[in-house]
Design an enzyme around this catalytic site. Structure first.
Site, short mmCIF file in Angstrom:
data_model
loop_
_atom_site.label_atom_id
_atom_site.label_comp_id
_atom_site.label_asym_id
_atom_site.label_seq_id
_atom_site.Cartn_x
_atom_site.Cartn_y
_atom_site.Cartn_z
N TYR A 144 -14.60 -16.18 -26.71
CA TYR A 144 -14.23 -16.73 -25.41
C TYR A 144 -12.85 -16.21 -25.03
O TYR A 144 -11.93 -16.23 -25.85
CB TYR A 144 -14.22 -18.26 -25.48
CG TYR A 144 -13.81 -18.94 -24.19
CD1 TYR A 144 -14.62 -18.90 -23.07
CD2 TYR A 144 -12.60 -19.64 -24.10
CE1 TYR A 144 -14.25 -19.54 -21.89
CE2 TYR A 144 -12.22 -20.28 -22.93
CZ TYR A 144 -13.05 -20.22 -21.83
OH TYR A 144 -12.68 -20.86 -20.66
N ASP A 239 -6.87 -11.00 -28.46
CA ASP A 239 -6.68 -12.25 -27.74
C ASP A 239 -6.25 -13.31 -28.75
O ASP A 239 -7.05 -13.89 -29.48
CB ASP A 239 -7.99 -12.66 -27.05
CG ASP A 239 -7.85 -13.96 -26.27
OD1 ASP A 239 -6.76 -14.58 -26.32
OD2 ASP A 239 -8.83 -14.38 -25.63
N LYS A 267 -1.76 -21.50 -25.26
CA LYS A 267 -1.77 -22.68 -26.14
C LYS A 267 -0.41 -22.97 -26.79
O LYS A 267 0.47 -23.49 -26.11
CB LYS A 267 -2.92 -22.56 -27.15
CG LYS A 267 -4.25 -22.48 -26.38
CD LYS A 267 -5.50 -22.69 -27.17
CE LYS A 267 -6.68 -22.86 -26.23
NZ LYS A 267 -7.67 -21.82 -26.25
C1 LIG Z 1 -8.25 -21.19 -24.92
C2 LIG Z 1 -8.51 -19.74 -24.94
C3 LIG Z 1 -8.44 -18.95 -23.79
C4 LIG Z 1 -8.24 -19.54 -22.42
O1 LIG Z 1 -7.03 -20.16 -22.28
P1 LIG Z 1 -6.82 -21.25 -21.09
O2 LIG Z 1 -5.39 -21.61 -21.20
O3 LIG Z 1 -7.77 -22.35 -21.41
O4 LIG Z 1 -7.17 -20.57 -19.82
C5 LIG Z 1 -8.56 -17.58 -23.91
N1 LIG Z 1 -8.77 -17.01 -25.11
C6 LIG Z 1 -8.87 -17.73 -26.25
C7 LIG Z 1 -9.06 -17.04 -27.54
C8 LIG Z 1 -8.75 -19.12 -26.19
O5 LIG Z 1 -8.88 -19.82 -27.33
#
Ligand SMILES: *Cc1c(COP(=O)(O)O)cnc(C)c1O
Length: 428
Positions: A144, A239, A267
């Protein structure tokens, strides 16, 4: 456990907020419950509006690595707020923040702050496309990267099938530019690369997947992605929105000693405020406006409150070298106890863990990619989740999410969790 107030709020919420929540998984739909509306949290604990107290293993989906309402972070936010909440002009703290990030994650030579992980990944692939002059990207099934159009795509059967949108509203024409490979399967990547010679702008990966549940990379997988990318002049994006500052101070790239071209963060970097960031090689980052032609902007980017919270968070993490050791020890204690419970009950379920992120999968198969994750018995998971919640343990309400331990979880909290785990598993 009383839930009258939460139920009432949920009923009101559903009338004015789609599905009653501002982000889907929070609505508890997949576990067949109404969500608990939260009133407050402190350290490892979270309280709902009915006064129920839980040990929290969501931690706002990652950011709360130090526990909730950390006094130093709250103080930083309060002091910053006195000087107004936004200027839309450069501030000193943004410089200090960028300096700190580039110091902690050496592959990042320049960094741009945004407001969420989604914004970070969207901007990073735009940048990769601008840099390479190519349109296609490779991502991995089950990973994701936020809700950007290009990421909400899955592939049909066979790697040659064109991507089809995973959500209505994503243009089919865009879907064709997103190719899906299998996590931990380098051959699936090689095949896509050779079928789309000189057309791929970026490979983007969660170096340790959190978003199909916790799935670590097999030895050689990330190294393979790195070398394919270098050879084919593809921008390699890690990511690390979830893993950054979570599995090690320098993220998964420090843990596995791999240097991506670009990194996305979110995060933890915001200390619980809305923050994201993307950064990497100077040569690539210099294409970003106003230094270069790739446009990307944000009214609230680098917001002073968010920078104050994030800077304080990263400062605490970087000054206390023992934090990650403690997290590792406590996580070992918890997952060790859960494994012992499984043995006692003669169950062969899988637990994956890297540092303080882990998932108990209700399957007997090794979980190394999306297909194996999907062999999990989600009905069993839902029953387990309800059992844990009833016993005051607040887990992610989905089989396909990671749980997070924080520095605030005491040995006592962990022992309680292990006992609740045993009872919940044995009453399935
Ligand atoms: C949470 C997450 C996102 C998205 O971040 P948001 O702040 O919710 O838009 C993207 N990549 C990874 C790996 C994530 O865990």
């Amino acid at each position: 456990m009383k839930t009258n107030k939460s139920t009432k709020l949920f009923n009101s919420a559903k009338k004015v907020i789609p599905g009653g929540a501002n982000s889907p998984v929070r609505a508890f739909k997949s576990v067949g419950l109404n969500p608990r509306f939260i009133q407050k949290a402190k350290g490892a604990y979270i309280w709902d509006v009915d006064g129920n107290k839980y040990i929290d293993y969501i931690g706002s989906w990652g950011p709360m690595i130090l526990g909730h309402a950390h006094p130093q972070i709250l103080k930083a936010i309060q002091q910053s707020a006195k000087n107004s909440t936004s200027f839309g002009a450069p501030t000193e703290l943004e410089v200090r923040m960028a300096e700190l990030i580039t110091k902690l994650i050496p592959s990042i030579e320049m960094v741009r702050m945004v407001n969420s992980g989604t914004e970070a990944t969207m901007s990073a692939i735009r940048l990769a496309r601008a840099y390479t002059g190519r349109d296609k990207i490779i991502k991995f099934e089950g990973c994701y990267h936020g809700h950007g159009d290009s990421f909400l795509i899955k592939v049909g059967s066979g790697a040659t099938t064109l991507g089809t949108p995973d959500s209505p509203g994503v243009p089919t024409s865009l879907a064709a530019d997103t190719l899906n490979a299998k996590f931990n399967d380098l051959n699936s990547v090689k095949q896509l690369v050779s079928e789309n010679k000189s057309e791929i702008a970026a490979i983007i990966v969660e170096p340790i997947v959190g978003n199909m549940g916790c799935v670590p990379p097999k030895p050689g997988f990330l190294e393979g992605l790195r070398s394919i990318s270098s050879r084919e002049k593809i921008v390699f994006i890690m990511d690390e929105v979830m893993t950054g500052f979570r599995v090690a101070l320098g993220g998964a790239q420090e843990l596995y000693t791999i240097k991506p071209d670009l990194t996305t963060l979110g995060k933890i970097i915001g200390g619980g405020l809305p923050v994201g960031a993307y950064g990497g090689k100077r040569e690539i980052m210099e294409i970003v406006a106003p230094s270069g032609p790739m446009y990307q902007a944000g009214t609230l980017s680098g917001n002073p409150l968010a920078m104050a919270a994030g800077y304080e968070m990263l400062s605490i993490l970087s000054k206390n070298k023992s934090i990650y050791k403690t997290l590792e020890k406590r996580s070992q204690q918890l997952v060790g106890g859960m494994r012992e419970n499984l043995r006692k009950l003669g169950l062969d379920y899988q637990i994956n863990r890297v540092g303080s992120m882990f998932t108990l999968f209700f399957t007997e198969q090794e979980v190394s990619d999306y297909d194996s994750a999907k062999t999990s018995d989600t009905a069993k998971f839902a029953a387990y989740f309800r059992g844990m919640l009833e016993r005051g343990i607040y887990l992610s309400p989905s089989q396909f999410e990671a749980a997070f331990l924080s520095l605030a979880h005491s040995e006592n909290d962990i022992e309680r969790t292990i006992r609740a785990n045993l009872v919940s598993l044995s009453s399935l």
